[in-house]
Design a protein around this motif. Structure first.
Motif, PDB file in Angstrom:
ATOM      1  N   SER A 181      -2.507  -6.169  -3.879  1.00 47.58           N
ATOM      2  CA  SER A 181      -2.729  -6.868  -2.613  1.00 47.58           C
ATOM      3  C   SER A 181      -3.065  -5.883  -1.501  1.00 47.58           C
ATOM      4  O   SER A 181      -3.936  -6.142  -0.661  1.00 47.58           O
ATOM      5  N   ALA A 182      -2.379  -4.733  -1.509  1.00 47.28           N
ATOM      6  CA  ALA A 182      -2.614  -3.725  -0.473  1.00 47.28           C
ATOM      7  C   ALA A 182      -4.041  -3.187  -0.548  1.00 47.28           C
ATOM      8  O   ALA A 182      -4.694  -2.964   0.477  1.00 47.28           O
ATOM      9  N   ARG A 183      -4.530  -2.991  -1.748  1.00 46.07           N
ATOM     10  CA  ARG A 183      -5.905  -2.493  -1.908  1.00 46.07           C
ATOM     11  C   ARG A 183      -6.919  -3.554  -1.456  1.00 46.07           C
ATOM     12  O   ARG A 183      -7.956  -3.231  -0.860  1.00 46.07           O
ATOM     13  N   LEU A 184      -6.635  -4.815  -1.751  1.00 48.99           N
ATOM     14  CA  LEU A 184      -7.511  -5.901  -1.309  1.00 48.99           C
ATOM     15  C   LEU A 184      -7.545  -5.974   0.212  1.00 48.99           C
ATOM     16  O   LEU A 184      -8.619  -6.089   0.817  1.00 48.99           O
ATOM     17  N   ILE A 185      -6.396  -5.880   0.819  1.00 46.86           N
ATOM     18  CA  ILE A 185      -6.315  -5.975   2.275  1.00 46.86           C
ATOM     19  C   ILE A 185      -6.970  -4.782   2.945  1.00 46.86           C
ATOM     20  O   ILE A 185      -7.703  -4.921   3.926  1.00 46.86           O
ATOM     21  N   SER A 186      -6.750  -3.606   2.386  1.00 50.14           N
ATOM     22  CA  SER A 186      -7.333  -2.396   2.973  1.00 50.14           C
ATOM     23  C   SER A 186      -8.855  -2.354   2.806  1.00 50.14           C
ATOM     24  O   SER A 186      -9.583  -2.016   3.738  1.00 50.14           O
TER      25      SER A 186
END
Length: 204
Positions: free
Chosen positions: A11-16
């Motif tokens: 999720s963090a990679r998607l958001i970033s």
């Protein structure tokens, strides 16, 4: 590493990489800019798994801002297209159409209505319609054109059938014309007949 932590990193990679650029493009940054930078720095570290709490704290405000933006666009698109469909259905010609014709005319509008909003936590698109922000903005921009196309098609299908009549000139001088007086009389008869047909809305 637990499945929960793997999901958080995903999720963090998607958001970033995907969500933050959308917010930035819409001018929604402010303090989120710092969260985005720090999130990216943490994800670039080899030991990012030891900073899961920090990562979680950075993605929360970014995800919240994106959810608000996405929800507003989704709601605006759905409401706008529902109003267009209601306008179409309010036309007196609408009830004269078959169900098949109604579906064919309204499909371009209906396909852009998503009444069941479902954006997952830390998600990017609604799980029902799969539209991203660019697609929804494009749909909103296309609304007037699609509405007009549907209205034109409705009018085409429900316009009264034109009466067409072929005028045979021989019926006015079948026995031939032998004098100037007969020619003038025949021309006057033709003119009178044509004007009568035109007044009745007949296509000649």
């Amino acid at each position: 590493t637990s499945d929960k932590n793997l999901k958080l990193i995903k999720s963090a990679r998607l958001i970033s990489g995907t969500v933050w650029p959308v917010l930035e493009a819409h001018g929604i940054d402010g303090e989120l800019f710092d969260h985005a930078n720090q999130l990216q720095e943490l994800l670039n570290q080899a030991n990012f798994y030891s900073h899961l709490d920090d990562i979680h704290n950075h993605i929360k405000p970014i995800s919240k801002a994106y959810s608000d933006l996405y929800n507003n666009l989704h709601e605006q698109r759905t409401k706008s297209y529902q109003e267009a469909l209601a306008f179409l259905a309010s036309r007196p010609e609408w009830i004269t159409l078959s169900e098949e014709a109604r579906i064919a005319i309204s499909n371009p509008l209906t396909n852009r209505v998503c009444a069941e909003f479902n954006l997952p936590t830390y998600g990017y698109t609604c799980q029902i319609c799969k539209a991203n922000t660019s697609q929804m903005e494009s749909d909103l921009a296309a609304l007037d054109g699609l509405k007009n196309q549907a209205l034109v098609r409705l009018q085409e299908l429900t316009a009264p059938e034109e009466k067409v009549e072929r005028v045979k000139l021989t019926s006015f001088f079948g026995n031939g014309l032998e004098s100037e007086e007969e020619i003038e009389k025949a021309v006057e008869q033709i003119k009178t007949h044509l004007l009568k047909l035109m007044a009745e809305g007949v296509k000649i």
